[in-house]
Design a protein around this motif. Sequence first.
Motif, PDB file in Angstrom:
ATOM      1  N   VAL A   3      70.534  48.871  50.401  1.00 18.52           N
ATOM      2  CA  VAL A   3      71.164  48.075  51.209  1.00 18.52           C
ATOM      3  C   VAL A   3      71.565  47.355  50.489  1.00 18.52           C
ATOM      4  O   VAL A   3      72.535  46.448  50.986  1.00 18.52           O
ATOM      5  N   LEU A   4      71.677  46.628  50.120  1.00 14.26           N
ATOM      6  CA  LEU A   4      72.272  45.275  49.372  1.00 14.26           C
ATOM      7  C   LEU A   4      73.277  45.425  49.154  1.00 14.26           C
ATOM      8  O   LEU A   4      74.547  44.719  49.486  1.00 14.26           O
ATOM      9  N   TYR A   5      73.556  46.999  48.730  1.00 20.68           N
ATOM     10  CA  TYR A   5      75.465  47.095  48.405  1.00 20.68           C
ATOM     11  C   TYR A   5      76.088  47.456  49.433  1.00 20.68           C
ATOM     12  O   TYR A   5      77.897  47.674  49.293  1.00 20.68           O
ATOM     13  N   LYS A   6      75.844  47.056  50.350  1.00 24.59           N
ATOM     14  CA  LYS A   6      76.206  47.183  52.112  1.00 24.59           C
ATOM     15  C   LYS A   6      77.052  46.161  52.438  1.00 24.59           C
ATOM     16  O   LYS A   6      78.122  46.276  53.262  1.00 24.59           O
ATOM     17  N   LEU A   7      76.556  44.832  51.833  1.00 27.31           N
ATOM     18  CA  LEU A   7      76.602  43.299  52.277  1.00 27.31           C
ATOM     19  C   LEU A   7      78.468  43.789  52.304  1.00 27.31           C
ATOM     20  O   LEU A   7      78.609  44.183  50.844  1.00 27.31           O
ATOM     21  N   SER A   8      78.610  42.351  52.068  1.00 24.24           N
ATOM     22  CA  SER A   8      80.172  42.030  52.235  1.00 24.24           C
ATOM     23  C   SER A   8      80.378  41.193  50.523  1.00 24.24           C
ATOM     24  O   SER A   8      79.115  41.459  50.105  1.00 24.24           O
ATOM     25  N   SER A   9      81.081  41.711  50.301  1.00 22.54           N
ATOM     26  CA  SER A   9      81.714  41.626  48.444  1.00 22.54           C
ATOM     27  C   SER A   9      81.190  39.946  48.996  1.00 22.54           C
ATOM     28  O   SER A   9      80.576  39.004  47.284  1.00 22.54           O
ATOM     29  N   LYS A  10      81.980  39.012  49.817  1.00 23.19           N
ATOM     30  CA  LYS A  10      81.386  37.181  49.300  1.00 23.19           C
ATOM     31  C   LYS A  10      79.727  37.185  49.234  1.00 23.19           C
ATOM     32  O   LYS A  10      78.979  36.761  48.647  1.00 23.19           O
ATOM     33  N   THR A  11      79.233  37.937  50.396  1.00 19.35           N
ATOM     34  CA  THR A  11      77.966  38.025  50.442  1.00 19.35           C
ATOM     35  C   THR A  11      76.678  38.683  49.246  1.00 19.35           C
ATOM     36  O   THR A  11      76.196  37.733  49.088  1.00 19.35           O
ATOM     37  N   ARG A  12      77.096  39.552  48.375  1.00 17.91           N
ATOM     38  CA  ARG A  12      76.996  39.861  47.265  1.00 17.91           C
ATOM     39  C   ARG A  12      76.855  39.078  45.839  1.00 17.91           C
ATOM     40  O   ARG A  12      76.402  39.345  45.283  1.00 17.91           O
ATOM     41  N   LEU A  13      77.902  38.379  46.074  1.00 12.73           N
ATOM     42  CA  LEU A  13      78.768  37.423  44.848  1.00 12.73           C
ATOM     43  C   LEU A  13      77.476  36.433  45.231  1.00 12.73           C
ATOM     44  O   LEU A  13      77.288  36.528  44.172  1.00 12.73           O
ATOM     45  N   VAL A  14      77.441  35.410  46.405  1.00 14.46           N
ATOM     46  CA  VAL A  14      76.173  34.602  46.526  1.00 14.46           C
ATOM     47  C   VAL A  14      75.220  35.092  45.991  1.00 14.46           C
ATOM     48  O   VAL A  14      74.360  34.247  45.384  1.00 14.46           O
ATOM     49  N   SER A  15      74.534  35.723  46.948  1.00 19.16           N
ATOM     50  CA  SER A  15      73.970  36.311  46.646  1.00 19.16           C
ATOM     51  C   SER A  15      73.227  37.360  45.865  1.00 19.16           C
ATOM     52  O   SER A  15      72.013  36.027  44.540  1.00 19.16           O
ATOM     53  N   GLY A  16      73.653  37.642  44.474  1.00 20.86           N
ATOM     54  CA  GLY A  16      73.037  37.638  43.686  1.00 20.86           C
ATOM     55  C   GLY A  16      72.984  36.986  42.232  1.00 20.86           C
ATOM     56  O   GLY A  16      72.778  36.403  41.108  1.00 20.86           O
ATOM     57  N   SER A  17      74.905  35.673  42.569  1.00 17.83           N
ATOM     58  CA  SER A  17      74.276  34.604  41.486  1.00 17.83           C
ATOM     59  C   SER A  17      72.900  34.024  42.214  1.00 17.83           C
ATOM     60  O   SER A  17      72.688  33.793  40.942  1.00 17.83           O
ATOM     61  N   ILE A  18      72.292  33.744  42.917  1.00 21.15           N
ATOM     62  CA  ILE A  18      71.626  32.757  43.455  1.00 21.15           C
ATOM     63  C   ILE A  18      69.972  33.540  43.060  1.00 21.15           C
ATOM     64  O   ILE A  18      69.667  32.982  42.382  1.00 21.15           O
ATOM     65  N   ILE A  19      70.018  35.146  43.108  1.00 18.00           N
ATOM     66  CA  ILE A  19      69.267  35.474  42.773  1.00 18.00           C
ATOM     67  C   ILE A  19      68.877  36.101  40.722  1.00 18.00           C
ATOM     68  O   ILE A  19      68.213  35.440  40.279  1.00 18.00           O
ATOM     69  N   PHE A  20      70.368  35.869  40.514  1.00 22.19           N
ATOM     70  CA  PHE A  20      70.503  35.857  39.122  1.00 22.19           C
ATOM     71  C   PHE A  20      70.079  33.946  38.902  1.00 22.19           C
ATOM     72  O   PHE A  20      68.639  33.975  37.132  1.00 22.19           O
ATOM     73  N   VAL A  21      69.928  33.581  39.116  1.00 20.33           N
ATOM     74  CA  VAL A  21      69.710  32.093  38.471  1.00 20.33           C
ATOM     75  C   VAL A  21      68.685  31.696  38.876  1.00 20.33           C
ATOM     76  O   VAL A  21      67.889  31.583  37.859  1.00 20.33           O
ATOM     77  N   LEU A  22      67.916  32.312  40.120  1.00 21.36           N
ATOM     78  CA  LEU A  22      66.198  31.832  39.765  1.00 21.36           C
ATOM     79  C   LEU A  22      65.728  32.992  39.190  1.00 21.36           C
ATOM     80  O   LEU A  22      64.737  32.326  38.138  1.00 21.36           O
ATOM     81  N   GLY A  23      66.321  33.613  38.838  1.00 17.54           N
ATOM     82  CA  GLY A  23      65.679  35.189  37.786  1.00 17.54           C
ATOM     83  C   GLY A  23      65.639  34.599  36.336  1.00 17.54           C
ATOM     84  O   GLY A  23      64.880  34.278  35.293  1.00 17.54           O
TER      85      GLY A  23
END
Length: 61
Positions: A3-23
């Motif tokens: 489900v996460l990989y079906k998101l648009s490219s820009k959404t995936r990049l932004v959400s991935g960056s935020i999740i990585f920083v929180l981690g």
Amino acid sequence: MSVLYKLSSKTRLVSGSIIFVLGMLSFLYIYKYDTGFFEGFITGILIGIGFGLVITYKKKE
């Protein structure tokens, strides 16, 4: 996870960056206060998902 990989490219990049920083912030918290296994497990999952979303970023032309 697919489900996460079906998101648009820009959404995936932004959400991935935020999740990585929180981690990474939670990793620093766990390193300082030694909170235990379960919190470390959650932190590992957050870092893995965030890193996975960032490296699978593909810009459409």
